[in-house]
Design a protein around this motif. Structure first.
Motif, PDB file in Angstrom:
ATOM      1  N   VAL A  25       0.880  -1.169   0.000  1.00 46.52           N
ATOM      2  CA  VAL A  25       0.000   0.000   0.000  1.00 46.52           C
ATOM      3  C   VAL A  25       0.916   1.217   0.000  1.00 46.52           C
ATOM      4  N   PHE A  26       0.739   2.093  -0.967  1.00 43.88           N
ATOM      5  CA  PHE A  26       1.535   3.309  -1.076  1.00 43.88           C
ATOM      6  C   PHE A  26       0.706   4.469  -0.555  1.00 43.88           C
ATOM      7  N   LEU A  27       1.271   5.219   0.364  1.00 45.61           N
ATOM      8  CA  LEU A  27       0.557   6.287   1.047  1.00 45.61           C
ATOM      9  C   LEU A  27       1.200   7.621   0.701  1.00 45.61           C
ATOM     10  N   PHE A  28       0.375   8.607   0.334  1.00 49.56           N
ATOM     11  CA  PHE A  28       0.825   9.944  -0.029  1.00 49.56           C
ATOM     12  C   PHE A  28       0.039  10.955   0.780  1.00 49.56           C
ATOM     13  N   SER A  29       0.721  12.034   1.175  1.00 45.68           N
ATOM     14  CA  SER A  29       0.049  13.088   1.938  1.00 45.68           C
ATOM     15  C   SER A  29       0.268  14.429   1.263  1.00 45.68           C
ATOM     16  N   GLY A  30      -0.705  15.325   1.407  1.00 40.96           N
ATOM     17  CA  GLY A  30      -0.570  16.686   0.914  1.00 40.96           C
ATOM     18  C   GLY A  30       0.282  17.514   1.857  1.00 40.96           C
ATOM     19  N   TRP A  31       0.634  18.726   1.445  1.00 37.29           N
ATOM     20  CA  TRP A  31       1.516  19.566   2.251  1.00 37.29           C
ATOM     21  C   TRP A  31       0.876  19.969   3.574  1.00 37.29           C
ATOM     22  N   SER A  32      -0.447  20.054   3.604  1.00 35.58           N
ATOM     23  CA  SER A  32      -1.105  20.452   4.854  1.00 35.58           C
ATOM     24  C   SER A  32      -1.257  19.285   5.830  1.00 35.58           C
ATOM     25  N   LYS A  33      -0.992  18.079   5.373  1.00 42.32           N
ATOM     26  CA  LYS A  33      -1.031  16.855   6.188  1.00 42.32           C
ATOM     27  C   LYS A  33      -2.404  16.554   6.778  1.00 42.32           C
ATOM     28  N   ASP A  34      -3.444  17.128   6.196  1.00 41.48           N
ATOM     29  CA  ASP A  34      -4.800  16.835   6.662  1.00 41.48           C
ATOM     30  C   ASP A  34      -5.552  15.957   5.669  1.00 41.48           C
ATOM     31  N   ARG A  35      -4.850  15.464   4.668  1.00 41.21           N
ATOM     32  CA  ARG A  35      -5.452  14.553   3.685  1.00 41.21           C
ATOM     33  C   ARG A  35      -4.390  13.606   3.146  1.00 41.21           C
ATOM     34  N   TYR A  36      -4.833  12.452   2.721  1.00 38.29           N
ATOM     35  CA  TYR A  36      -3.895  11.486   2.171  1.00 38.29           C
ATOM     36  C   TYR A  36      -4.590  10.609   1.126  1.00 38.29           C
ATOM     37  N   LYS A  37      -3.756   9.968   0.305  1.00 35.01           N
ATOM     38  CA  LYS A  37      -4.215   9.005  -0.684  1.00 35.01           C
ATOM     39  C   LYS A  37      -3.447   7.712  -0.475  1.00 35.01           C
ATOM     40  N   CYS A  38      -4.145   6.606  -0.638  1.00 35.79           N
ATOM     41  CA  CYS A  38      -3.539   5.278  -0.605  1.00 35.79           C
ATOM     42  C   CYS A  38      -3.731   4.654  -1.980  1.00 35.79           C
ATOM     43  N   LEU A  39      -2.684   4.054  -2.503  1.00 40.87           N
ATOM     44  CA  LEU A  39      -2.764   3.364  -3.789  1.00 40.87           C
ATOM     45  C   LEU A  39      -2.362   1.912  -3.572  1.00 40.87           C
TER      46      LEU A  39
END
Length: 98
Positions: A25-39
């Protein structure tokens, strides 16, 4: 956080030299760290989860280019808003040592 499935898969492969088709599972976060995506690739296609937190932020690692291999427990801590280093967590012991 503008990239979709194809953009994230290309980022995984080209920038980090990892296999987006692996059992990970690859996890990415935005610069504000209040949202993320999992691929995740489940064998016949990609699944992507996008989450925006209403309260709080992820305790994301400081180096935004850092790739880390997390244990299931560390992933749970991260997604619960906790730091990856839990000072009061009981450390794993070496098996067979008395």
């Amino acid at each position: 956080m503008r990239k979709g499935i194809d953009g994230l898969a290309a980022l995984i492969q080209d920038s980090f030299q990892l296999d987006p088709y692996s059992d990970a599972v690859f996890l990415f976060s935005g610069w504000s760290k209040d949202r993320y995506k999992c691929l995740y690739f489940d064998g016949d296609g990609f699944a992507m989860l996008y989450k925006r937190l209403d309260n709080g932020k992820l305790q994301w690692p400081k180096d935004e280019n850092e790739v880390r291999n997390l244990t299931q427990q560390e992933l749970r801590w991260l997604l619960e808003g906790l730091s990856l280093q839990q000072p009061k967590a009981i450390a794993k012991s070496a098996k067979g040592v008395f």
